[in-house]
Design a protein around this motif. Structure first.
Motif, mmCIF file in Angstrom:
data_model
loop_
_atom_site.group_PDB
_atom_site.id
_atom_site.type_symbol
_atom_site.label_atom_id
_atom_site.label_comp_id
_atom_site.label_asym_id
_atom_site.label_seq_id
_atom_site.Cartn_x
_atom_site.Cartn_y
_atom_site.Cartn_z
ATOM 1 N N LEU A 121 0.853 -1.185 0.000
ATOM 2 C CA LEU A 121 0.000 0.000 0.000
ATOM 3 C C LEU A 121 0.892 1.239 0.000
ATOM 4 C CD1 LEU A 121 -3.047 0.799 0.157
ATOM 5 C CD2 LEU A 121 -2.662 1.164 2.603
ATOM 6 N N VAL A 122 0.740 2.048 -1.027
ATOM 7 C CA VAL A 122 1.565 3.237 -1.212
ATOM 8 C C VAL A 122 0.671 4.473 -1.113
ATOM 9 C CG1 VAL A 122 3.120 4.463 -2.773
ATOM 10 C CG2 VAL A 122 3.120 1.950 -2.716
ATOM 11 N N GLU A 123 1.118 5.465 -0.365
ATOM 12 C CA GLU A 123 0.362 6.712 -0.210
ATOM 13 C C GLU A 123 1.195 7.867 -0.735
ATOM 14 O OE1 GLU A 123 -1.575 9.490 3.327
ATOM 15 O OE2 GLU A 123 -1.338 7.320 3.642
ATOM 16 N N ARG A 124 0.624 8.633 -1.638
ATOM 17 C CA ARG A 124 1.296 9.804 -2.182
ATOM 18 C C ARG A 124 0.280 10.919 -2.393
ATOM 19 N NH1 ARG A 124 4.930 7.571 -0.492
ATOM 20 N NH2 ARG A 124 6.916 6.983 -1.424
ATOM 21 N N HIS A 125 0.566 12.092 -1.850
ATOM 22 C CA HIS A 125 -0.265 13.272 -2.036
ATOM 23 C C HIS A 125 -1.711 13.010 -1.624
ATOM 24 C CE1 HIS A 125 3.233 14.741 -4.130
ATOM 25 N NE2 HIS A 125 3.124 13.799 -5.054
#
Length: 330
Positions: free
Chosen positions: A155-159
């Motif tokens: 799970l990747v979170e960006r902006h």
């Protein structure tokens, strides 16, 4: 996606043998969801198609209210919102189910993608700590899971937006960290050709392959055992080969988890799920798992700060399904 109406959402976790369904309700315009209804268990063999299974569940559980949306987790690869199940005759095609059952939208997700979505919402009671720090907020969170196969998702979170990356990392080549493992893998290579992480060690059949290869390397005579029997004999201490197989399983799991942690930069944490490891948490904690996780030479300090945790919540997939639905509502 505009979902400015209050309505029910169908959540499903579909495997080769059993499928589980629940209903959740959205709140007007807010994208939040209440606790799902009690989970409805359905045997896949009882219905020729997933459409008929869903129609039966809705007829019994929806109280005359047509859910607007469906989010379905499936144990298999998903392409273009469609999954052909490996171990059942069902084909889950979201684009066909949407008009056929009157949904506004149907999302079909890989089951480990869904577990990755659950990670930010899991509570301390849902997890057993396996070492490391607290994890860095906003950094990638990795979930791995030995079971029938070996699942991996990140799970990747960006902006402010989240994305669950689905992988086929279980089919990468199994690494060896010492001479004993090299001999076992050489034995497996003669039998299997390519020795993947999944087939060589980190799955039910992988544990059985480790057990049989260890016996062959040592010239030991052992009875045929499946993964459950190997685990039982190892925990009881009644079979030295079973005990070493489970020890090696845990050590290799640590090495592979560490490799994937540095590959994805998973400083938000590494989570172990799947059907096998939750059966022996104490054994795992006493094993070489964490030492092997950190044993990355110059990057040992990097790994030392990453938390590893065992997921013990049985319905984590439904948490992930609701988290994904929430993200789409937002």
């Amino acid at each position: 996606m505009d979902i400015g109406n209050t309505g029910q959402i169908l959540l499903a976790d579909i495997g080769g043998t059993n499928a589980r369904f629940a209903l959740s309700r959205s709140e007007l315009g807010l994208g939040r969801f209440d606790q799902a209804s009690p989970i409805d268990y359905v045997k896949v063999a009882d219905f020729p198609t997933v459409r008929e299974a869903i129609a039966d569940v809705l007829a019994r559980r929806a109280c005359g209210q047509q859910p607007q949306r469906a989010v379905l987790a499936v144990a298999g690869p998903v392409t273009n919102n469609r999954c052909v199940m490996t171990n059942s005759p069902w084909v889950i095609d979201g684009n066909e189910l949407r008009p056929a059952l009157g949904f506004d939208s149907v999302h079909v997700l890989n089951d480990f993608e869904v577990v990755a979505w659950s990670l930010p919402a899991l509570q301390s009671a849902d997890l057993i700590p396996l070492g490391g720090g607290d994890g860095l907020p906003g950094e990638p969170m990795l979930v791995i899971g030995p079971g029938t196969g070996f699942g991996v998702s990140c799970l990747v979170e960006r902006h402010g937006a989240r994305l669950a990356v689905v992988t086929e990392a279980g089919h990468a080549t199994l690494p060896a960290e010492n001479e004993r493992e090299e001999r076992v893998i050489a034995c497996l290579r003669r039998r299997l050709g390519h020795v993947s992480i999944e087939r060589g060690a980190l799955s039910g059949s992988g544990l059985q392959n480790l057990y049989e290869a260890l016996a062959e390397v040592d010239g030991a005579q052992v009875p045929h055992r499946d993964a459950a029997a190997i685990t039982k004999a190892a925990l009881e201490g009644s079979c030295p080969v079973s005990r070493e197989a489970l020890d090696m399983f845990c050590a290799i799991l640590g090495s592979v988890a560490g490799n994937l942690a540095v590959t994805f930069g998973a400083r938000g944490g590494v989570y172990v799920a799947g059907g096998i490891v939750p059966r022996f948490p104490e054994f795992l904690m006493a094993s070489a798992f964490r030492a092997r996780f950190e044993a990355k030479g110059r990057f040992q300090d990097y790994l030392r700060n990453i938390p590893t945790r065992l997921v013990i919540k049985p319905d984590a997939s439904f948490v992930g399904l609701k988290m994904f639905a929430d993200s789409q509502a937002g």
